[in-house]
Design an enzyme around this catalytic site. Structure first.
Site, PDB file in Angstrom:
ATOM      1  N   SER A   1       0.290  -0.905   0.170  1.00  0.00           N
ATOM      2  CA  SER A   1       0.362   0.100  -0.193  1.00  0.00           C
ATOM      3  C   SER A   1       0.479   1.475   0.377  1.00  0.00           C
ATOM      4  CB  SER A   1      -0.668   0.154   1.033  1.00  0.00           C
ATOM      5  OG  SER A   1      -0.316  -0.215   2.612  1.00  0.00           O
ATOM      6  N   LYS A   2      -0.102   2.012  -0.093  1.00  0.00           N
ATOM      7  CA  LYS A   2       1.165   3.877  -0.383  1.00  0.00           C
ATOM      8  C   LYS A   2       1.641   3.652   0.948  1.00  0.00           C
ATOM      9  CE  LYS A   2      -0.612   8.366   0.224  1.00  0.00           C
ATOM     10  NZ  LYS A   2       0.650   8.881   0.776  1.00  0.00           N
ATOM     11  N   ARG A   3       0.491   3.423   2.379  1.00  0.00           N
ATOM     12  CA  ARG A   3       1.682   3.784   3.439  1.00  0.00           C
ATOM     13  C   ARG A   3       2.996   2.906   3.123  1.00  0.00           C
ATOM     14  NH1 ARG A   3      -2.604   1.615   7.342  1.00  0.00           N
ATOM     15  NH2 ARG A   3      -4.237   1.923   5.122  1.00  0.00           N
TER      16      ARG A   3
ATOM     17  N   ASP B   1       5.455   5.307   2.351  1.00  0.00           N
ATOM     18  CA  ASP B   1       5.742   6.237   3.337  1.00  0.00           C
ATOM     19  C   ASP B   1       6.252   5.672   4.055  1.00  0.00           C
ATOM     20  OD1 ASP B   1       4.012   8.225   1.930  1.00  0.00           O
ATOM     21  OD2 ASP B   1       2.592   7.757   2.356  1.00  0.00           O
TER      22      ASP B   1
END
Ligand code: GLU
Length: 508
Positions: free
Chosen positions: A263-265, A268
């Site tokens: 996921s994008k998380r 990050d």
């Protein structure tokens, strides 16, 4: 494989930036199409207006262009089945919804969102989930429980409705997935999905099937997250009496530790992009990093993605797009999810970087050098790139590794001074500077020889001299071979840096 012409589509919904998993889906479609001399289509699935994000469609198109994934038909390209954006095809879907109602495969449902919410809550209270299905539909406000006059009247009065698919009772849906093999699902487990709404918009399911049929798609290659929709899709093909395409559901891209979908998380948290290009959220202004802006070469990025889920069956890891097209097959796409490996991703970029010509890299590096205000000649810059390229994964890192070629050290690494600078160092370096003024020609091979014999004839220690000399020229214990650095700096600059370094360090 069927004998039909090969036609595949990438059908993204413009609900945000394209995740790298989506890029991989597009890539596999492209490789499959090109391998079989087929047609690759870009269709934009934007029927869910509530999830529309401005800029997302352009982002998707630019991303795929950057990757070198080309379309034969599609939104920008046009083609015999235009338009290729579902919102531009809106008027077409009602006819198909009506057909299903006429043949008894679908029905009108007038239940309000509030009523359905209430049913969901009641089910939740007894730890169950509400489904609109063969059992519950008998007691709900739909055309199956009304006279035709009543239905006509409600529609005539403008009462909002949806059209639901009538999942057949007590049947097994048999599906053949090219990656997963045979999958069988009982219809009791399915719900009567909405196909069409009274605002005139089809849902994803109806629009997707109608368009795949009209666009003569032979193979649907898409992410595993669509596998649960497959039984409904097969039933829709059967209800229309259409031949279904072949299906291949691609495995998920997993987090680096293998625990769940990437996921994008994760990006990050672990410091890597999950999107091909930088993206600015039009609502929140939040910026997400992209592979392009992080210094990745598109061919390295594509190569890396191709191997996340597919393997060539050999040890080969580096593939150009043409080689991928030659080697690709759906049979070699695995069933299991593939763990994303950020380090391996950098490794791919490094492999592409070291294979680029010095001229090409120097041209890229020059953009950075220019912005710093330096103007080395092409020849020098190419030599510098040659010396540094093994040490970096990305072009911008060339500056971190080699800024000393362009500017003298501002500081001298304290740790190195502590360890290497001795009482005799200042005198030794001053003597060395004097000696260097006589070395001719000032090239790497001559310098290597000259330094060696000077050190030996003065009975000095090679390591001690070279480490201090490096400190004065570079400012730290880093950089390529010392004689190479000196040859590029030139005689005058080398001597100047030695003198300046000695003068600075003795005062510390
Ligand atoms: N519009 C769907 C998506 O966003 C397409 C799924 C499919 O390929 O059928 O992924």
């Amino acid at each position: 494989m069927t004998n039909k012409p090969i036609r595949v589509r990438f059908a993204p919904s413009p609900t945000g930036p394209l995740h790298i998993g989506g890029v991989r889906t597009a890539l596999y479609n492209y490789l499959f199409a090109k391998k079989h001399g087929g047609t690759m289509i870009l269709r934009i699935e934007d029927t869910d207006q509530g999830r529309f994000v401005p800029g997302a469609e352009d982002y998707i198109i630019e991303s795929l262009e950057w990757c070198g994934i080309r379309f034969d038909e599609g939104v920008n390209t046009g083609g015999p089945h235009a338009p290729y954006r579902q919102s531009d095809r809106k008027s077409l879907y009602k006819e198909y919804s009506d057909k299903l109602i006429a043949s008894g495969h679908a029905y009108y449902a007038f239940d309000t969102p509030e009523e359905l919410d209430e049913l969901r809550k009641m089910a939740e209270a007894s730890k169950q989930t509400f489904t609109y299905n063969a059992v519950t539909r008998k007691n709900l406000r739909n055309s199956l429980n009304m006279s035709p006059q009543e239905v006509e009247q409600k529609i005539g009065e403008g009462m909002p409705y949806v059209v639901r698919f009538r999942i057949p009772e007590n049947r097994e849906v048999v599906m053949n997935d090219l990656i997963r093999g045979k999958v069988v699902v009982k219809t009791e487990t399915l719900d009567d999905k909405v196909l069409f709404k009274s605002d005139g918009m089809p849902t994803y399911h109806l629009a997707n099937i109608v368009d795949d049929h009209l666009m003569e798609i032979s193979h649907v290659i898409r992410g595993e997250e669509w596998l649960p929709s497959l039984p409904l899709h097969i039933l829709l093909y059967q209800a229309f009496g259409w031949q279904e395409p072949e299906f291949a559901h691609l495995p998920l891209l997993l987090k680096p530790d293998g625990n769940g979908k990437l996921s994008k998380r994760d990006g990050d948290r672990l410091g890597f992009p999950v999107f091909p290009l930088k993206w600015k959220d039009p609502f929140t202004g939040e910026i997400s990093s992209g592979y392009r802006e992080s210094g990745y070469f598109p061919d390295a990025f594509v190569n890396m993605l191709a191997l996340l889920g597919w393997n060539p069956g050999t040890e080969q890891e580096l593939f150009s797009m043409d080689e991928l097209i030659q080697s690709f097959s759906l049979e070699r796409v695995g069933k299991a999810g593939s763990k994303f490996d950020p380090e391996k991703t950098k490794w791919f970029n490094h492999q592409y970087l070291i294979r680029k010509s010095n001229r090409e890299l120097a041209a890229d590096f020059r953009k950075i050098i220019d912005s710093k205000g330096f103007k080395p000649d092409d020849n020098t810059l190419e030599k510098i790139v040659e010396l540094l390229k093994e040490r970096v994964n990305f072009v911008p890192e060339l500056w971190n590794e080699g800024s000393f070629f362009f500017q003298q050290p501002e500081t001298y690494d304290e740790q190195v001074i502590k360890k290497r600078w001795k009482a005799e160092s200042a005198d030794q370096m001053t003597a060395l500077a004097a000696f260097l003024s006589s070395v001719e020609p000032f090239d790497s091979a001559t310098l290597d020889q000259a330094l060696k014999s000077w050190i030996e004839s003065n009975a000095m220690n090679m390591g001690a001299i070279m480490n201090v000399l490096r400190l004065l020229l570079v400012g730290a214990a880093k950089g390529p071979h010392l004689a190479d650095i000196m040859a590029i700096l030139g005689k005058e600059e080398t001597i100047r840096r030695i003198q300046r370094g000695v003068a600075t360090i003795v005062q510390l």
